[in-house]
Each structure stands twice: as structure tokens, then as C-alpha cells.
Design a protein around this motif. Structure first.
Motif, PDB file in Angstrom:
ATOM      1  N   ALA A  85      -9.294   6.699  16.095  1.00  9.87           N
ATOM      2  CA  ALA A  85      -9.593   7.259  17.414  1.00  9.87           C
ATOM      3  C   ALA A  85     -10.155   6.172  18.337  1.00  9.87           C
ATOM      4  O   ALA A  85      -9.776   6.081  19.510  1.00  9.87           O
ATOM      5  CB  ALA A  85     -10.588   8.410  17.284  1.00  9.87           C
ATOM      6  N   THR A 152     -15.641  15.081  21.575  1.00  5.22           N
ATOM      7  CA  THR A 152     -14.383  15.078  20.851  1.00  5.22           C
ATOM      8  C   THR A 152     -14.478  15.888  19.570  1.00  5.22           C
ATOM      9  O   THR A 152     -15.558  16.061  19.029  1.00  5.22           O
ATOM     10  CB  THR A 152     -13.972  13.638  20.490  1.00  5.22           C
ATOM     11  N   TRP A 153     -13.370  16.388  19.148  1.00  3.70           N
ATOM     12  CA  TRP A 153     -13.231  17.197  17.935  1.00  3.70           C
ATOM     13  C   TRP A 153     -13.774  18.630  18.133  1.00  3.70           C
ATOM     14  O   TRP A 153     -13.113  19.592  17.774  1.00  3.70           O
ATOM     15  CB  TRP A 153     -13.900  16.536  16.716  1.00  3.70           C
ATOM     16  N   VAL A 162     -12.320  16.990  24.392  1.00  2.02           N
ATOM     17  CA  VAL A 162     -10.970  16.860  23.860  1.00  2.02           C
ATOM     18  C   VAL A 162     -11.091  17.281  22.405  1.00  2.02           C
ATOM     19  O   VAL A 162     -11.691  16.581  21.598  1.00  2.02           O
ATOM     20  CB  VAL A 162     -10.469  15.404  23.940  1.00  2.02           C
ATOM     21  N   THR A 163     -10.560  18.441  22.114  1.00  2.00           N
ATOM     22  CA  THR A 163     -10.860  19.024  20.810  1.00  2.00           C
ATOM     23  C   THR A 163      -9.627  19.433  20.013  1.00  2.00           C
ATOM     24  O   THR A 163      -8.498  19.411  20.510  1.00  2.00           O
ATOM     25  CB  THR A 163     -11.698  20.301  20.994  1.00  2.00           C
ATOM     26  N   THR A 299      -5.335  12.493  15.539  1.00  2.00           N
ATOM     27  CA  THR A 299      -6.528  11.660  15.730  1.00  2.00           C
ATOM     28  C   THR A 299      -6.381  10.630  16.844  1.00  2.00           C
ATOM     29  O   THR A 299      -7.266  10.458  17.688  1.00  2.00           O
ATOM     30  CB  THR A 299      -6.853  10.930  14.414  1.00  2.00           C
ATOM     31  N   ILE A 302      -6.548  12.121  20.235  1.00  2.00           N
ATOM     32  CA  ILE A 302      -7.913  12.453  20.651  1.00  2.00           C
ATOM     33  C   ILE A 302      -8.536  11.243  21.349  1.00  2.00           C
ATOM     34  O   ILE A 302      -9.128  11.354  22.424  1.00  2.00           O
ATOM     35  CB  ILE A 302      -8.773  12.867  19.432  1.00  2.00           C
TER      36      ILE A 302
END
Lengths: 341, 341
Positions: A85, A152-153, A162-163, A299, A302
Motif C-alpha cells: 500500500a 484506510t481499510w 478508502v476502505t 491493497t 487502497i
DNA sequence: ACGTTGACTGAAAGCGCTTTCATCAGAAGG
DNA sequence: CCTTCTGATGAAAGCGCTTTCAGTCAACGT
């Protein structure tokens, strides 16, 4: 001409003098070349080039309020997931002239707070964080700073994010196994403390089981450090149970690969004696044997999107509150229909 | 009290006013607390705390000439090796109050030059680079900047370096196979262009072979991208040769693991039909099956030492010109004595 | 011919902090 | 009681750049 121990660094005013223009003009030649006449621009550029001029970032940052630097705080760099990432982020940022300032917190909320403070102090123009759970102090720091932040995630409904749907990932893994006839399924997860991704994946798997009239009791869930060895250890514990599970879900692919190893070491065949499913979609997972069935997570995307979003936010361009990236079950050889009782 | 769209950031002068002291005193409270009377220090700290003061890094850097930031430029972050080294660096640096600014160049000398320029511009206090080979322009930039620089993995005899003996690593891998009776040995390496680590490993292996009266002809060396898939592909090419090798060396562990997969896919048994040795000592290598024989490289230590060295250089403390870390053969199950003709 | 406009360029005021240098008590010494 | 330090603090000059705000000058319109 003569040798100098350390030639004073060339500064903007040197270029200005050399080119016979004012400092303002040199500054503009760098930041807004369109404002200058082609002639002047060329002259300034020639001088800058010849003198080997390199703008001083600190001075630029101080005067302009922008550092052209984005911060990222991850649990650790030493993970295929975050490394990928970050590489993606870095690549995207570099194209826009940004640099990446990184910090890691090793699963410690306090360390994360520290890192946020350090990065804020360095004047980053934006910040990428992993997950939505953190010390209230950290959140407060972030809010009052008003800095562009991208989670993230996992998102928290407040900060831009950003998930991926971690619960869905867990659910897909479980549903896959259920559909194959497995009834007794175990799961290895990372330490749930300060790791909402793992919690969500566990919850998703559990819900899928319950919806199918089954369950994922705590006795079939083991928490382990996020390493291959952790996966092996977790697998060992689960296989040592009296009523051992017929299938295992790894909260991360690394765990699932650890399961493959452990099963192999015990002389158990995967998938004949044990089905294994991971979540992440590491490159490695396609190459282990048997190939690992996994829930693929984008990944790299992301990282790319986090970077793009941050860049947009810095530029005051509108961005999506939350970008949800799809996860997808990739069936390989490590899972098969349960036979027997 | 009231809501503000964006509260102006608290600055040093605000703290000074609040504490009833001069700006100089506040500055000293942060940088050299020993100079202040306990009373004043406490008062300043209380004010800073209450106002939530965070020093502006850009201003500090501009005024003091130090950014408390160290730069690192690696081929890519998306590699277990560099990720681990960077994580180690970052951890060590953080303890000393430094942050890590990272960039990657994806095996492009030009991109590396760009990155050096960008990091130099950001005013990093020191720079970590991988390998000794680079564009002359980059080296010139580095030299004239006078910045503390630490090379890693390979040294160039000029810049300070934290290295391993890559040739020795290749040699150890080859000697191991030779001692097992292998006579026809192949090697998969990364693209040799702009990768002195891989070149050295290849040379080391080749020399070991030649010293044993054998050879490593170009026909038995294949260059591949540094990925698992590259390893598989390279292995496939070598195994498709009329006179196929009985043993393979992976220039990196990932290649060796790729070989394991490829052999498995072809129904060849490792180590019975093919011996495989890697170089790096990834965690993963201990867990694949069969366990990979590899030349272990202290990747984390490289990162730690690079960071420590850089910190020392920034503080003008004397450092070793070149620190050579040992590599060590770790024998596991993927290699065994050659039987047959 | 003369105000207008627009394209360039320059002067100068900071950005927020560090760091001499100077100051000023009070302690120590004679 | 006066000089000499010492320790603590403040005043002020930048660090190298960006960015208004003006100003110049040629081209343009009427």
C-alpha cells in the motif's frame, strides 16, 4: 574555482543576481512559470541550472504553508500488505511532486498519537492512517489541526476514508466454507485490541456462520501475532482441540499459509483433511501449495486511492467521503467440500 | 469557547505571551531545557501544554538548519527485504526523534537522481541509499551537498556504508551445492542492470564454481524480475534446458521459493530431483516446504545500523567507514547430495 | 494623441522559529 | 562595599522563500 570545504549552498538570491532579475521572479520561475516572459524564464532557468540551484524546502514550506509532503502512519512497514500500500501511495504521490513521510506504531495507540504529533509538527500536507480505531487524543489532534486525513481499510464515518468491507471479507470466507459443507470452522485472527480490521473480519465470519444456523464459538477463535509463525501456532492450537475444526479461516493470508505449513508438518493433507481460506490475496498465496483460497483485497488500490484522495483534498477538490473497494473470493486448491460426518 | 472554522494554529509567540516570557525562552524550553530555571521551565511547559502548542517543523528547520528528518531511497517498498530494513530504520530513528522520508526508484537511475534531488530539497539531515551503483550525476549531487550519506548492502569505498558481502553470499550458496556433489548448477538473478547486489552474488557463485574446476556459463544464468513469478519463470527456463541443472541458486529467496513451486508443479521432488538454495533468509523461507536452504542476510540489522550511523554522522560523531555484516548459510531441506551421474 | 488595459517584474513584508549578543540580577570573591 | 562572575532572560537579526501590492511599459482603442 578553488576548493572549498563546503561551498555555501546556492540560494534563490544567488540565482536572481546571476540572472539579473529579482528574487520574486526566480520564485515565480519555479512555481508559476506561466507568469514570466519566455525570455526571462529561459534566463532564470539557465542560471538555476548552471549554479545547481535547489530550492530549500523548509523555507518554501514556511513561506507558502505547504510542505509537499504527505504523512503515513501504519502499524508496521514490515508487512507485505502495508508495504504494498505504501509503495503504491509513494508512487502516486511522487508523480504529483509529493514525498512520503512514514511512521509506524506497532499496534500501540500511544505510539500512534506520538507519530501523529511528530508528523503534524513536520507540517505534512495530509495524513494517511490505518483503521478507524484510535486514542481519542489522536482524533482530537487530527480534528483541531484541520489537516486532510484519509483513513484506510476501515472508516469511522467522519474522516474521509478508502476502505474495504472487512466484515464482508470474513463473511465471504465463511460462506465459502459453509457452502462446501463445513460445519465446524475455526479462525485465527490478529490481536483484536486496536485492530478493527481483524475484529470486523471475525464478526463477518461469525455472522455468516450464525445465519447458516452454525456458530463460531470463542473456543474456535485464536488470537495470534500477525506473522507466519503466529498462523502456524494458531493452527496447531485449533488442530489440537478434541473436536477439531474441518476448516480454518486465516484473518490474514499469512495465517492461512501458516496453517498450510502446520498441516503439512503434521502429515495432514490440505484440502483433503483440512480446508483453509485466507483473507488478503497476497501474491505468495497463489504460489504456495496447495494454492490458497483467499478473499482478495485490492491493497495496492487502497494506497493509490489514498494518495489521490489526499492530493485532491490538499488542492481543495471535492472527494468522496468514503470509497469502498470490493473484495472478492478467489477459490484455489486449499479448500474443498467436506466429506465425512 | 465558540466554534471557529479553523482556529489559527498556536505559535511560539502565543505560548510566550501566555507564560509571560520571551520567545527565546520558549524556544529554549523546547530545545535546551537545562538553560532555564526550573520555575520558568515549568511555567512555559504548562502554557504550551494548555494551548496545545506544536512547534512548526518548517520554521525550526529553516532557523536551525536541521529538519530532524532522514531520507531513504530504495528500489521499492514492496519487497519483504526493503520493508524490513526500513521498518528497522524507522524504529531506530523514531527513538532519536527522527522521521523517515522515503522514496523508491523502481530500478531506474534517473528516478533515483530525482528522488535524491527531492529529498535534498526537503532538507533531510541524512540519506540512506541502496547499493553503490548510480548515475554520476547523483553521486555528484550527494558529494557537493556534503550531506551524511549511508550506502547499504554494497559500499563504494567513498561513502559510509553498512554492507554485507554479496559475493560471499553467492559463493556460500554455490560452495554448499558443490560440496553436495552438484556439478551442473543454474542461477536465477534479478536484472543485472543497476543492481550491484545481484551482480556480486552472481560473481561470487561463479567464482566458487570456477575454483572448484566447474563453471557457471551464461546459458545457466537467467535474469528475471525480482518476484516470485520471476523465480518460477526462471526455474522453468532452466529446467527446460536439454542438459538441465541438478541444483539452482536463487539470487533472492523469492526466486528460490518460485523454484520450489515450479518444481512442485512439474511433479519434480525437491530436494530429490532438484536442490534449491536461496539468498536473503526471509522468514517465509523457513516455512515453505521443503524448508529452504538459504544464505541468511541480517536485513533488519542493516536498517538499524544505517539509522544509527546516520544519527551519529548528523551529530558529528565518528563512524566506521564501512560496517560489514556477516552472512551465513542456513541449511534446510531444499538441498541434498546429488545422486546419479 | 491619450487614457486603458494587460503582461511582466520588482520591492518588501513576512512565515515561525533559532540563536547570537546584550542585559541584569544576585552570588562569590577580595 | 565594589568588582567579577555566573545564570537566566530578553531583544533582535535573520534562515530562504512566497506573495501581495505596486509599478513599468508597450499595445490598444477611440
Amino acid at each position: 574555482m578553488g576548493m572549498m570545504v563546503s561551498a555555501a549552498r546556492v540560494k534563490l538570491s544567488d540565482v536572481a543576481r546571476d540572472a539579473g532579475v529579482s528574487a520574486a521572479t526566480v520564485s515565480r520561475a519555479i512555481a508559476q512559470p506561466g507568469l514570466l516572459s519566455p525570455d526571462t524564464l529561459a534566463r532564470v532557468r539557465a542560471s538555476a541550472q548552471r549554479l545547481g540551484y535547489l530550492p530549500d524546502g523548509a523555507a518554501r514550506a514556511l513561506a507558502s504553508g505547504r510542505s509537499m509532503t504527505i504523512g503515513a502512519i501504519v502499524p508496521t512497514l514490515d508487512s507485505a500488505i502495508f508495504a504494498r500500500a505504501l509503495q503504491a501511495m509513494q508512487a502516486t504521490l511522487a508523480q504529483a511532486g509529493y514525498l512520503l513521510l512514514v511512521a509506524s506504531h506497532e499496534a500501540s495507540p500511544a505510539a500512534e498519537t506520538q507519530a501523529v504529533r511528530a508528523l503534524l509538527g513536520r507540517g505534512v500536507d495530509g495524513l494517511m492512517l490505518v483503521g478507524a480505531e484510535r486514542a481519542p487524543e489522536t482524533t482530537a489532534l487530527l480534528r483541531t489541526s484541520g489537516l486532510p486525513v484519509v483513513l484506510t481499510w476501515c472508516g469511522d464515518g467522519h474522516f474521509t476514508a478508502v476502505t474495504i468491507d472487512n466484515a464482508m471479507a470474513g463473511r465471504l470466507a465463511a460462506q465459502h466454507l459453509i457452502s462446501l459443507g463445513h460445519r465446524r470452522i475455526g479462525m485465527i485472527v490478529g490481536h483484536l485490541q486496536f485492530n478493527d480490521r481483524q475484529r470486523a473480519r471475525l464478526t463477518g465470519a461469525r455472522m455468516a456462520l450464525e445465519e447458516a444456523g452454525l456458530s463460531l464459538p470463542d473456543s474456535l477463535v485464536v488470537e495470534q501475532a500477525l506473522t507466519l509463525a503466529g498462523g502456524r501456532a494458531g493452527c496447531a492450537m485449533l488442530l489440537d482441540l478434541d473436536d477439531r475444526p474441518t476448516a480454518l479461516i486465516g484473518g490474514i493470508d499469512l495465517f492461512a499459509i501458516g496453517c498450510l505449513e502446520e498441516a503439512h508438518a503434521r502429515g495432514m493433507a490440505v484440502p483433503d483433511d483440512l480446508s483453509v481460506v485466507g483473507i488478503d490475496g497476497l501474491d505468495m498465496s497463489a504460489h504456495v501449495s496447495p494454492g490458497l483460497t483467499t478473499v482478495h483485497v485490492p491493497t495496492g488500490r487502497i494506497g493509490n486511492l489514498a494518495a489521490q484522495t489526499l492530493i485532491a483534498m490538499v488542492a481543495h477538490r471535492p472527494v468522496e467521503r468514503e470509497t469502498l473497494l470490493p473484495v472478492e473470493l478467489v477459490v484455489r486448491r486449499s479448500s474443498q467440500a467436506h466429506t465425512g460426518p
